[in-house]
Design a protein around this motif. Structure first.
Motif, PDB file in Angstrom:
ATOM      1  N   TYR A  95      10.655 108.218  63.496  1.00  0.00           N
ATOM      2  CA  TYR A  95       9.363 108.309  62.784  1.00  0.00           C
ATOM      3  C   TYR A  95       9.314 109.372  61.701  1.00  0.00           C
ATOM      4  O   TYR A  95       8.523 109.280  60.788  1.00  0.00           O
ATOM      5  CB  TYR A  95       8.219 108.552  63.787  1.00  0.00           C
ATOM      6  CG  TYR A  95       8.049 107.421  64.757  1.00  0.00           C
ATOM      7  CD1 TYR A  95       7.335 106.278  64.411  1.00  0.00           C
ATOM      8  CD2 TYR A  95       8.634 107.466  66.018  1.00  0.00           C
ATOM      9  CE1 TYR A  95       7.192 105.223  65.292  1.00  0.00           C
ATOM     10  CE2 TYR A  95       8.497 106.410  66.906  1.00  0.00           C
ATOM     11  CZ  TYR A  95       7.778 105.296  66.544  1.00  0.00           C
ATOM     12  OH  TYR A  95       7.648 104.249  67.408  1.00  0.00           O
ATOM     13  N   PRO A 101      12.570 105.279  55.777  1.00  0.00           N
ATOM     14  CA  PRO A 101      12.046 104.625  54.575  1.00  0.00           C
ATOM     15  C   PRO A 101      13.160 104.167  53.630  1.00  0.00           C
ATOM     16  O   PRO A 101      13.060 103.115  53.019  1.00  0.00           O
ATOM     17  CB  PRO A 101      11.208 105.721  53.913  1.00  0.00           C
ATOM     18  CG  PRO A 101      10.866 106.650  55.005  1.00  0.00           C
ATOM     19  CD  PRO A 101      11.988 106.606  55.971  1.00  0.00           C
ATOM     20  N   GLN A 295       1.961 105.747  60.165  1.00  0.00           N
ATOM     21  CA  GLN A 295       1.855 106.007  58.717  1.00  0.00           C
ATOM     22  C   GLN A 295       0.413 105.871  58.253  1.00  0.00           C
ATOM     23  O   GLN A 295      -0.095 106.701  57.516  1.00  0.00           O
ATOM     24  CB  GLN A 295       2.705 104.987  57.954  1.00  0.00           C
ATOM     25  CG  GLN A 295       4.167 105.039  58.282  1.00  0.00           C
ATOM     26  CD  GLN A 295       4.982 105.563  57.130  1.00  0.00           C
ATOM     27  OE1 GLN A 295       4.729 105.225  56.015  1.00  0.00           O
ATOM     28  NE2 GLN A 295       5.929 106.412  57.422  1.00  0.00           N
ATOM     29  N   GLU A 299      -2.501 108.590  56.632  1.00  0.00           N
ATOM     30  CA  GLU A 299      -3.214 108.395  55.364  1.00  0.00           C
ATOM     31  C   GLU A 299      -4.726 108.359  55.570  1.00  0.00           C
ATOM     32  O   GLU A 299      -5.485 108.862  54.760  1.00  0.00           O
ATOM     33  CB  GLU A 299      -2.757 107.069  54.709  1.00  0.00           C
ATOM     34  CG  GLU A 299      -1.344 107.109  54.170  1.00  0.00           C
ATOM     35  CD  GLU A 299      -1.153 108.114  53.049  1.00  0.00           C
ATOM     36  OE1 GLU A 299      -2.077 108.284  52.243  1.00  0.00           O
ATOM     37  OE2 GLU A 299      -0.079 108.741  52.991  1.00  0.00           O
TER      38      GLU A 299
END
Lengths: 553, 256
Positions: A95, A101, A295, A299
């Motif tokens: 993570y 990514p 994620q 945000e």
């Protein structure tokens, strides 16, 4: 195994190989010191286990029983350690790693990412496992006179599936935790509640039916009913222990045939292999879902606003001694430390466990021991506290200066002396060390009903130990500064970190010996150790200031 | 008085500075003077020696030989006096993630022994200028790259430096911030601040600079205003075309 997965494995192997190759670039002295350190630490652990087993073997009738129970308990502790370390590594790798990514931008499947990260987590945790398990098993085997040629192979075939199983379960736990609690704060709160629950369980621990209170073995045997859980037949650690005991034909209390040993090996193997089925399922569904959820959570949540530092700032504004730049560093360090739960939660765990143990000393009935044993426990408790302090000092104080290095655009250009930064770190490290250590040392003596004069002697000496340990950490931190990294673990794993570990442990070994001898000539011992500690603390500081003056950013 | 600066001295004075990293010569002897209030841009290919040169000016690297004087003060002999005059922002600046923009400004202001009232007054103005006033109590770790860059610029400008050195300053800023930052630099230069920056964006160099220095393989191969350079190399081309030709020429010279 898909072609891409093979490619990823190849990539990891290349990075590992390159890391080992980069070792060649280090100087011979550096390499020699590192090898010497690992060999010495391994030998030290082996000697500790070997002589402890020999001591307990001579403590009839409870000692020999304790040794066998210790084997179950050791494997249980290993399993828990492997499970936790795999869960932490897997969380970081799955993570938090920047590699995920990157891989997601390419045609790589989630299952492939999951399994390559699981392999990474297993690789990391198996190193620490090797370091602890090999000295223990060697000492155990020698103590029980097991055949030397057969025994290592036996340990190997049992411990490989054991490590894999713990890794698989730890990784699954990490994925489930993130899926259920995508917010970092909620995960931290849950962990703290769990730790609190375990602490309460420990406080309720009391010895049962202590038959002989004149020896450590006697007292410890009173705790056997409490550690019976380690023999639970559902635990993989219990399968390993029973399997090795059976196949090495060393269990004398119950009949365990060779077939029983093979049964436990197959049980372990089949469970480790079966673990890949839920892992595959989690890798394809739960992992991507939890990854995106975590994620999104980062945000969506509102940025945290800081509203409580006004009074704190006013206090610092009202002080001008020793200098504004030094105070600015102190203020900044305190604020950044207080706002990073990852930092202070480790402190709470380390020192909280010690506090729990010391508070519980009366329940554990150590205070009823004979004077000699009581003093020995006090010295061991005190040195244990210093060892924990040393780990704090290495983890937090040593990397402090290196961590400032990446901010050279601020501090390197500011009109201030390098010694100001160094002395500020030393001051902060020493004050926190004193605050954490001295009350614990005093409490340990008080709960053991040690004479007040001796408690004050040991606590007073503790102040100088804090100065020495912090001085060594700050000084060597400046001498072996790593300006390229912002990661404390990477900074401490360098040559300077190894040097620090060796010097800390050697110094603490000497302190332990002097504490044991201090029932006589207390005054001379106190003055000698205080003076030596001051020197040990200040000489590295001088070296550090000199190194900082010559440094390039 | 020891280390006293002469008022009319150039703000930056480099005399034969060289920097070797082991056997590698990163900077091979640079002589340069930059006047107070001038905007000077250093351009050059990757690995040309720009960052090493800027870091030697900021006192973060020691030259292997040669001298660096800032406002008349030798950076090695009088580092405190020289450092009080300047600020440096590197290409990839790290920042204290667990501080808020306001706290970072407080910290840097105190490092320069600024009065708390001055920190308050000028710090608030800078936060407003960089549109950070509404997030002044949010931890920097929450910010995007551009926002961080703004915080860093604000912190570097807090003590009102006489010399502002920047390594690739516009990276990560949005177009509006780039425009206002360019105007800000021009205004500060008019007030007397010397600005020295490196960039790969040649249009920025063309627009802002009083003088441009082209550095390649550790040598300053051309220095002057855009019109000076055009005159000297008898070219009517823009900086980009001139830069490409000069670097190619240097490549041929080095290969020969």
């Amino acid at each position: 195994m898909t072609g891409r997965f093979r490619l990823l494995c190849g990539l990891k192997w290349t990075t590992v190989r390159n890391s080992f190759r980069s070792l060649r670039k280090r100087s011979t002295a550096e390499l020699f010191t590192l090898i010497f350190f690992f060999a010495a630490a391994g030998a030290g652990l082996f000697a500790f286990f070997f002589y402890s087993f020999r001591f307990f073997a001579s403590q009839e009738p409870f000692g020999p029983i304790l040794i066998d129970e210790t084997f179950f308990l050791f494997n249980f502790a290993l399993f828990v350690m492997l499970f936790i370390s795999s869960a932490v590594s897997a969380y970081t790798c799955l993570y938090r790693s920047g590699e995920v990514p990157f891989l997601l931008q390419h045609p790589v499947r989630w299952t492939e990412i999951y399994f390559i990260k699981l392999t990474e987590a297993l690789w990391y945790s198996s190193w620490s496992f090797l370091f602890v398990a090999v000295p223990f098993m060697a000492a155990y085997g020698m103590n029980k006179n097991i055949e030397a040629a057969y025994y290592p192979l036996l340990c190997f075939v049992f411990y490989v599936p054991f490590v894999v199983l713990a890794g698989i379960l730890g990784t699954l736990a990490a994925v489930f935790a993130v899926a259920l609690l995508p917010g970092r704060r909620s995960r931290l709160a849950t962990l703290l509640i769990l730790a609190g629950g375990l602490a309460l369980l420990f406080i309720r621990l009391e010895p049962q039916a202590v038959k002989e209170q004149g020896s450590i073995a006697g007292i410890m045997s009173g705790y056997l009913p409490h550690v019976a859980f380690a023999k639970n037949p559902w635990l993989p650690s219990s399968w390993v222990t029973r399997g090795i005991l059976a196949l090495s034909q060393i269990d004398t209390r119950e009949y365990l045939s060779r077939q029983t040993g093979v049964f436990y090996l197959l049980l372990l193997l089949s469970n480790a292999l079966f673990g890949f089925i839920p892992s595959y399922s989690a890798a394809g569904r739960l992992y991507p879902a939890s990854f995106f959820r975590a994620q999104d959570h980062a945000e969506i949540r509102k940025p945290k606003r800081i509203r409580y530092s006004k009074i704190f700032e006013k206090i610092f504004d009202s002080i001008s001694w020793p200098s504004r730049p030094a105070l600015a560093f102190l203020e900044k360090d305190l604020k950044t430390f207080a706002r990073d739960p990852a930092e202070w939660s480790q402190l709470i765990i380390f020192f909280g466990l010690l506090l729990l143990y010391f508070v519980n000393l009366k329940n554990l009935e150590f205070h009823v021991l004979k004077s000699f044993w009581k003093n020995l426990v006090f010295v061991l408790n005190t040195v244990g506290t210093y060892v924990v302090l040393s780990s704090f000092s290495m983890r937090f104080v040593y990397p402090m200066l290196s961590m400032e290095g990446t901010k050279a655009w601020i501090i390197g250009v500011a009109p201030m002396r390098p010694s100001s930064i160094l002395l500020e770190k030393f001051f902060l490290g020493t004050v926190i060390s004193l605050f954490l250590t001295l009350p614990l040392v005093f409490l340990s003596g008080w709960m053991l009903e040690i004479p007040l004069r001796r408690i004050l002697f040991t606590t007073g000496l503790g102040g100088f130990v804090c100065v020495a340990l912090t001085g060594l950490s700050v000084g060597l931190g400046a001498k072996f500064i790593n300006l390229k990294s912002n990661n404390p673990a990477e900074i401490i794993s360098g040559f300077g970190g190894s040097m620090l570990l060796v010097t800390h442990l050697s110094y603490l070994a000497v302190i332990g010996i002097f504490l044991l001898l201090s029932h006589e000539h207390q005054g001379i011992i106190f003055l000698t150790m205080a003076a030596a500690s001051l020197l040990i603390g200040t000489i590295p500081l001088k070296i550090g200031v000199h190194a900082l003056k010559r440094m390039e950013f | 008085m020891k280390g006293e600066s002469l008022y009319m001295d150039p703000m930056v004075e480099l005399r034969g500075i060289k920097k070797n990293y082991g056997l590698k010569e990163a900077v091979k002897g640079i002589d340069l003077e930059i006047r107070p209030g001038e905007i000077f841009t250093l351009v050059g290919p990757n690995g040309a020696g720009k960052t090493s040169t800027l870091k030697m000016m900021a006192g973060l690297l020691k030259p292997t030989s040669g001298t660096v004087r800032i406002g008349g003060f030798d950076i090695l002999k009088n580092p405190m006096n020289a450092k009080e005059l300047m600020s440096f922002v590197p290409d990839a600046p790290y920042v204290y993630e667990k501080l808020t923009p306001w706290e970072l400004l407080r910290f840097t202001g105190k490092l320069y022994s600024m009065d708390i009232k001055a920190i308050q007054e000028y710090g608030r103005r800078l936060l407003k200028f960089f549109s950070l006033d509404h997030v002044d109590n949010v931890l920097i770790e929450e910010f995007s790259h551009g926002m961080r860059q703004k915080v860093i610029l604000a912190a570097a400008l807090l003590h009102n430096p006489k010399l502002f050195i920047l390594d690739e300053p516009m990276v990560g800023l949005d177009p509006i911030s780039i425009r206002s930052f360019k105007d800000f630099l021009k205004a500060k230069a008019r007030e007397g601040m010397t600005v020295l920056f490196s960039t790969h964006t040649l249009s920025v160099a063309e627009e802002l600079s009083d003088r441009i220095g082209i550095i390649d393989r550790g040598r300053l191969i051309a220095v002057g205003s855009l019109s000076d350079l055009q005159r000297k190399y008898q070219s009517k081309e823009n900086l980009e075309q001139m830069f490409m030709k000069l670097v190619e020429k240097e490549e041929v010279r080095a290969g020969a």
